[in-house]
Design a protein around this motif. Structure first.
Motif, PDB file in Angstrom:
ATOM      1  N   CYS A 510       0.846  -1.201   0.000  1.00 53.91           N
ATOM      2  CA  CYS A 510       0.000   0.000   0.000  1.00 53.91           C
ATOM      3  C   CYS A 510       0.877   1.244   0.000  1.00 53.91           C
ATOM      4  N   MET A 511       0.952   1.874  -1.154  1.00 56.44           N
ATOM      5  CA  MET A 511       1.736   3.105  -1.255  1.00 56.44           C
ATOM      6  C   MET A 511       0.944   4.206  -1.948  1.00 56.44           C
ATOM      7  N   THR A 512       0.372   3.869  -3.121  1.00 51.74           N
ATOM      8  CA  THR A 512      -0.360   4.863  -3.909  1.00 51.74           C
ATOM      9  C   THR A 512      -1.630   5.314  -3.195  1.00 51.74           C
ATOM     10  N   GLU A 513      -1.959   6.606  -3.317  1.00 54.72           N
ATOM     11  CA  GLU A 513      -3.153   7.170  -2.666  1.00 54.72           C
ATOM     12  C   GLU A 513      -4.029   7.855  -3.703  1.00 54.72           C
ATOM     13  N   GLY A 539      -5.660   6.990   6.953  1.00 52.30           N
ATOM     14  CA  GLY A 539      -5.470   7.436   5.573  1.00 52.30           C
ATOM     15  C   GLY A 539      -6.150   6.520   4.585  1.00 52.30           C
ATOM     16  N   ARG A 540      -6.010   6.880   3.284  1.00 58.09           N
ATOM     17  CA  ARG A 540      -6.619   6.115   2.188  1.00 58.09           C
ATOM     18  C   ARG A 540      -5.524   5.665   1.217  1.00 58.09           C
ATOM     19  N   LYS A 541      -5.604   4.408   0.830  1.00 57.59           N
ATOM     20  CA  LYS A 541      -4.687   3.860  -0.168  1.00 57.59           C
ATOM     21  C   LYS A 541      -5.511   3.180  -1.258  1.00 57.59           C
ATOM     22  N   TRP A 542      -4.924   3.037  -2.439  1.00 59.30           N
ATOM     23  CA  TRP A 542      -5.614   2.253  -3.435  1.00 59.30           C
ATOM     24  C   TRP A 542      -4.632   1.430  -4.261  1.00 59.30           C
ATOM     25  N   TRP A 543      -5.209   0.619  -5.149  1.00 64.88           N
ATOM     26  CA  TRP A 543      -4.441  -0.378  -5.890  1.00 64.88           C
ATOM     27  C   TRP A 543      -3.749  -1.348  -4.942  1.00 64.88           C
ATOM     28  N   SER A 544      -4.456  -1.676  -3.873  1.00 64.78           N
ATOM     29  CA  SER A 544      -3.982  -2.710  -2.946  1.00 64.78           C
ATOM     30  C   SER A 544      -4.928  -3.898  -3.048  1.00 64.78           C
ATOM     31  N   SER A 545      -4.372  -5.103  -3.016  1.00 64.35           N
ATOM     32  CA  SER A 545      -5.210  -6.291  -3.136  1.00 64.35           C
ATOM     33  C   SER A 545      -5.757  -6.688  -1.773  1.00 64.35           C
ATOM     34  N   LYS A 576     -10.674  -1.055   6.145  1.00 66.51           N
ATOM     35  CA  LYS A 576     -11.894  -1.262   5.365  1.00 66.51           C
ATOM     36  C   LYS A 576     -11.580  -1.239   3.877  1.00 66.51           C
ATOM     37  N   ARG A 577     -12.125  -2.214   3.174  1.00 65.56           N
ATOM     38  CA  ARG A 577     -12.015  -2.232   1.721  1.00 65.56           C
ATOM     39  C   ARG A 577     -13.294  -1.605   1.159  1.00 65.56           C
ATOM     40  N   ILE A 578     -13.145  -0.473   0.495  1.00 66.84           N
ATOM     41  CA  ILE A 578     -14.314   0.288   0.050  1.00 66.84           C
ATOM     42  C   ILE A 578     -14.950  -0.331  -1.189  1.00 66.84           C
ATOM     43  N   ARG A 579     -14.154  -0.534  -2.224  1.00 68.67           N
ATOM     44  CA  ARG A 579     -14.681  -1.121  -3.463  1.00 68.67           C
ATOM     45  C   ARG A 579     -13.533  -1.650  -4.307  1.00 68.67           C
ATOM     46  N   PRO A 580     -13.813  -2.668  -5.125  1.00 64.34           N
ATOM     47  CA  PRO A 580     -12.765  -3.172  -6.024  1.00 64.34           C
ATOM     48  C   PRO A 580     -12.561  -2.215  -7.188  1.00 64.34           C
ATOM     49  N   LEU A 581     -11.330  -2.193  -7.691  1.00 69.94           N
ATOM     50  CA  LEU A 581     -10.994  -1.392  -8.859  1.00 69.94           C
ATOM     51  C   LEU A 581     -10.871  -2.305 -10.074  1.00 69.94           C
ATOM     52  N   THR A 582     -11.095  -1.760 -11.241  1.00 68.18           N
ATOM     53  CA  THR A 582     -10.939  -2.530 -12.475  1.00 68.18           C
ATOM     54  C   THR A 582      -9.819  -1.922 -13.312  1.00 68.18           C
ATOM     55  N   VAL A 583      -9.236  -2.752 -14.194  1.00 64.49           N
ATOM     56  CA  VAL A 583      -8.232  -2.293 -15.149  1.00 64.49           C
ATOM     57  C   VAL A 583      -8.844  -2.425 -16.535  1.00 64.49           C
ATOM     58  N   SER A 596      -8.583   1.015  -0.161  1.00 67.17           N
ATOM     59  CA  SER A 596      -8.602   0.621   1.250  1.00 67.17           C
ATOM     60  C   SER A 596      -8.485   1.851   2.134  1.00 67.17           C
ATOM     61  N   VAL A 597      -9.248   1.849   3.209  1.00 68.94           N
ATOM     62  CA  VAL A 597      -9.232   2.960   4.153  1.00 68.94           C
ATOM     63  C   VAL A 597      -8.746   2.457   5.498  1.00 68.94           C
ATOM     64  N   PHE A 598      -7.819   3.220   6.092  1.00 67.35           N
ATOM     65  CA  PHE A 598      -7.309   2.909   7.432  1.00 67.35           C
ATOM     66  C   PHE A 598      -7.873   3.949   8.393  1.00 67.35           C
ATOM     67  N   VAL A 599      -8.810   3.505   9.223  1.00 67.88           N
ATOM     68  CA  VAL A 599      -9.478   4.413  10.152  1.00 67.88           C
ATOM     69  C   VAL A 599      -8.969   4.141  11.563  1.00 67.88           C
ATOM     70  N   CYS A 600      -8.025   4.960  11.993  1.00 72.15           N
ATOM     71  CA  CYS A 600      -7.447   4.815  13.340  1.00 72.15           C
ATOM     72  C   CYS A 600      -7.048   3.364  13.627  1.00 72.15           C
ATOM     73  N   VAL A 601      -6.337   2.782  12.699  1.00 73.31           N
ATOM     74  CA  VAL A 601      -5.895   1.396  12.866  1.00 73.31           C
ATOM     75  C   VAL A 601      -4.749   1.367  13.869  1.00 73.31           C
ATOM     76  N   CYS A 602      -4.928   0.581  14.916  1.00 77.44           N
ATOM     77  CA  CYS A 602      -3.949   0.526  16.007  1.00 77.44           C
ATOM     78  C   CYS A 602      -3.113  -0.739  15.881  1.00 77.44           C
ATOM     79  N   VAL A 603      -1.801  -0.558  15.693  1.00 74.73           N
ATOM     80  CA  VAL A 603      -0.886  -1.706  15.584  1.00 74.73           C
ATOM     81  C   VAL A 603       0.279  -1.523  16.547  1.00 74.73           C
ATOM     82  N   CYS A 604       0.893  -2.623  16.931  1.00 70.66           N
ATOM     83  CA  CYS A 604       2.038  -2.588  17.842  1.00 70.66           C
ATOM     84  C   CYS A 604       3.251  -2.008  17.124  1.00 70.66           C
ATOM     85  N   VAL A 605       4.126  -1.318  17.858  1.00 74.90           N
ATOM     86  CA  VAL A 605       5.326  -0.746  17.254  1.00 74.90           C
ATOM     87  C   VAL A 605       6.251  -1.828  16.686  1.00 74.90           C
ATOM     88  N   CYS A 606       6.050  -3.069  17.129  1.00 74.40           N
ATOM     89  CA  CYS A 606       6.916  -4.152  16.657  1.00 74.40           C
ATOM     90  C   CYS A 606       6.703  -4.475  15.183  1.00 74.40           C
TER      91      CYS A 606
END
Length: 775
Positions: A510-513, A539-545, A576-583, A596-606
């Motif tokens: 997940c890099m492109t937004e 944040g929001r990312k796209w072109w992620s499977s 959250k996966r909002i919707r699939p994209l097509t090529v 894909s949307v990351f809404v206050c996703v809490c992960v360990c620093v590890c």
């Protein structure tokens, strides 16, 4: 050498081990007057007795003359030592020779000592215990090693006077006739007839000279314990300088004709044995000589005559009581059958072939043939040889077949949840590929392949867009596994890398937004905030499977030095996966791309890879090999598109002539071939730079191939679509799907324009450096 095959020293070969220990003390590491030297004898070998020496954790091998009366000119251990020393210095795979002793007072005969080489020795030519694909690769590897031996310059080795030069074939017939008659225990007419035929049918050109092994066969090779490569060639007693094809003929009879002598070996024609024709093609390609050998029957007949004479000598030594092997007495029974087979070969102009063709190319599943074709390339540089020309016909067919079967599956399930499920054929092939050892070939630490090695494999898998998944070599998993391998903690490797390597899970990057111009990575808005021993990602990312885990590039607060890479399980709360994209209006087959949307996703620093702020550094390490793989797959894709173009142009007719007879189509074909060759060579050059100079130095070449490959693939596929007309846009051919892949390649990992700007900047700096250097 396999120490498990060493037993106690046989009575007739016993010598004073204490004398040997005193002699070796101070000359060989680990041997001293105080150490304990153990001596065991290898059960294999019919000529010079061979022993395993072990002392103070070190292992060595000793070769000596057998005791007693010997045939004249035989058992020259000093020649073995000389040639091995020269070859080891030249980098050819032989055990390192350590010392030679001509003093017969030490252990009763002269001897030499060499390093113990670890690996696999196959005493059975059928190579039991390995897969069919590996069996094929081992024989191909042996042929390559023989070609490498015959390509070494004698002057470089310092062995110009080692043999007698021209006239080798005549000398061989005379020598083995003499050896046979000196040890014969009864009259064998077939031996006399074969000797006469050989003398009357000597090759017209008997002046082709190289170093020859004299006994080159599978059980004189040590293969790497896990890899398909030769680590040592053994038993140089019969080596000399002479006609190299004598070695080739001797090697080929093991691959094809020995089953004629022993009916129990008929099973050698089962799956995994390359045909003699293929092995000749490999050998000739590696030596750079034509694959046609009109006098092959002479060299094969000579080899049978030589085998028969050797068998007679072994039997004679058993009668004298000084044979090296316990079953030496049995060899007397094989002399006449060997001579008769040699006569049969001599009396007809033969082209040796297996009684069955290469089994891998006869499998009912064309996709299994695809697995075979990839295995052949594993660890080799064969990508345009006659051997591959034979295999490539099946490869193209299997690629199209695989594509069509998979594409039909997705078409059938286009509007059902099954379109996100991997088709059964892919899963079946994965099992077979993994069992054959064709797994994770992209990762040097796992496969042992360099980037240049893998580049050829990537081209083959690129011929079908679904093929990389079969070998667990698909993007973006390959790049993510490289990230974890190079930068991941031990815990991250255990939790994520190991399941990815096994193929148990999948990943995404997940890099492109969608809300910013992501070609400038500093625009990224996905944020990372630290909260104690956790991170909060928003944040929001796209072109992620929609896969199990993502490697997420996030932006805490400042520019380049502050980006980080975070491992985020896709089932975490807040993802959250909002919707699939097509090529081009179509789903990405298999997994699909999402916003894909990351809404206050809490992960360990590890889960932060390599520490905060190292995202750009990691990305550069990831993208170099990844871009290389993409580009070589694009070359493979273009090859398939050009193949389809030529087939269509040869079959279809318009305005009174075949399509290829129209000048515009002919020019397309020519331009496509030129573009493919240019891109392949540029990409292989980049792979070599990556291997030898590293990511940083190879940056400009990687950027250049990224631009060139995408443009080339688009051009070739577009030409193929044009020749196919309306059919090229349909699902009846893979071209439309191939075009969407090729066109997206010009955006993936950065658009062409960004790479062009980078190339220009690096070129200007290089030119400035050159200008300063000239001042």
């Amino acid at each position: 050498m396999d120490g498990n095959r060493a037993t106690s020293v046989r009575e007739q070969h016993r010598f004073n081990a204490k004398n040997l220990q005193r002699y070796l003390a101070g000359k060989v590491k680990g041997v001293s007057d105080r150490s304990v030297l153990t001596v065991r004898q290898y059960s294999s070998g019919q000529s010079n007795p061979t022993f395993l020496l072990q002392s103070d954790g070190h292992s060595y091998v000793l070769r000596k003359k057998p005791p007693g009366r010997l045939l004249p000119g035989a058992h020259k251990v000093d020649r073995e030592y000389t040639v091995q020393k020269a070859l080891f210095s030249a980098g050819f795979p032989v055990p390192q020779p350590l010392l030679y002793c001509s003093d017969a007072e030490i252990i009763g005969t002269e001897f030499y000592v060499m390093e113990h080489a670890e690996g696999r020795i196959f005493r059975d030519m059928r190579l039991p215990g390995v897969s069919a694909a590996e069996r094929t690769a081992l024989y191909v590897c042996a042929a390559e090693t023989l070609a490498k031996l015959h390509s070494i310059d004698l002057a470089t080795l310092g062995l110009v006077g080692y043999g007698k030069g021209a006239g080798y074939c005549k000398r061989q017939v005379l020598t083995w006739t003499k050896q046979y008659k000196a040890s014969a225990h009864k009259e064998i007419p077939a031996m006399d007839q074969l000797s006469d035929w050989l003398m009357k049918n000597l090759p017209l050109n008997d002046s082709d000279i190289s170093l020859v092994h004299g006994d080159f066969r599978i059980d004189n090779l040590i293969f790497h314990p896990t890899e398909t490569r030769v680590v040592a060639v053994l038993d140089w007693e019969l080596s000399t300088t002479g006609h190299p094809l004598a070695d080739l003929g001797y090697f080929l009879i093991e691959c094809d004709s020995v089953h004629l002598v022993d009916p129990n070996l008929r099973s050698c024609c089962n799956a995994g044995f390359p045909s003699v024709k293929d092995l000749i093609s490999v050998y000739c390609h590696c030596r750079g000589i034509p694959p046609s050998i009109p006098e092959l029957n002479f060299f094969v007949a000579l080899s049978f005559f030589k085998l028969a004479a050797i068998a007679q000598g072994v039997y004679a030594r058993s009668l004298l009581g000084n044979a090296s092997a316990p079953n030496a007495a049995e060899f007397g029974e094989s002399v006449e059958p060997l001579a008769k087979v040699g006569l049969d070969v001599a009396c007809r102009s033969v082209s040796l072939t297996h009684s069955q063709q290469l089994a891998s190319l006869q499998l009912s599943s064309s996709a299994e043939t695809f697995i075979y074709s990839i295995y052949v390339h594993n660890g080799t540089y064969i990508f345009c040889s006659a051997f591959n020309e034979h295999a490539s016909k099946y490869t193209i067919q299997s690629n199209c077949c695989l594509f069509q079967e998979v594409f039909d599956y997705y078409t059938k399930h286009e509007h059902s949840p099954q379109r996100w499920v991997t088709p059964p054929i892919i899963e079946d092939l994965k099992v077979k590929a993994r069992a054959a050892g064709l797994w994770n070939l992209f990762l040097p630490a796992v496969s042992g392949l360099s980037q240049l090695d893998y580049a050829h494999i990537a081209e083959e898998t690129g011929c079908c867009v679904f093929a990389p998944d079969v070998f667990n070599c698909q993007a973006p998993d390959t790049g993510n596994m490289e990230v974890l391998h190079m930068f991941g903690s031990e815990e991250q490797k255990r939790v994520w890398l190991e399941p990815l390597l096994r193929g148990d899970i999948k990943s995404c990057f997940c890099m492109t937004e969608p809300d910013v111009a992501s070609s400038d990575a500093t625009n990224m808005e996905c944020s990372l905030e630290k909260d104690g021993d956790h991170y909060i990602i928003t944040g929001r990312k796209w072109w992620s499977s929609g896969k199990c885990v993502c490697v997420c590039m996030v932006f805490p607060c400042f520019r380049h030095g502050q980006h980080s890479m975070i491992l985020v399980p896709m089932d975490m709360p807040g993802v959250k996966r909002i919707r699939p994209l097509t090529v081009f209006g179509q789903d990405d087959k298999g997994s699909g791309f999402y916003i894909s949307v990351f809404v206050c996703v809490c992960v360990c620093v590890c889960v932060c890879v390599a520490g905060e702020g190292r995202g750009f550094e990691i990305a550069q390490g990831r993208l170099g090999p990844g871009r290389l793989h993409h580009c070589m797959r694009a070359v493979g894709l273009a090859e398939t598109a050009l193949q389809l173009l030529c087939q269509r142009a040869a079959k279809r007719q318009a305005f009174g002539k075949k399509l290829y007879q129209h000048e515009v189509v002919a020019h397309w074909i020519a331009e496509c071939r030129i573009s493919i060759e240019q891109t392949r060579l540029l990409t292989l050059s980049a792979a070599h730079a990556l291997d030898t100079q590293g990511n940083k130095v190879a940056r400009k070449q990687i950027a250049m191939i990224k631009v060139a490959a995408g443009r080339m693939a688009c051009k070739v596929v577009d030409c193929s679509i044009q020749v196919h007309g309306g059919a090229g846009l349909s699902s009846d051919f893979p071209l439309a799907h191939m075009y969407s892949y090729a066109r997206s390649l010009r955006l993936a990992d950065g658009p062409d324009e960004v790479h062009l700007s980078s190339i220009a900047g690096m070129e200007l700096r290089d030119q400035l450096k050159r200008a300063r250097a000239r001042l």
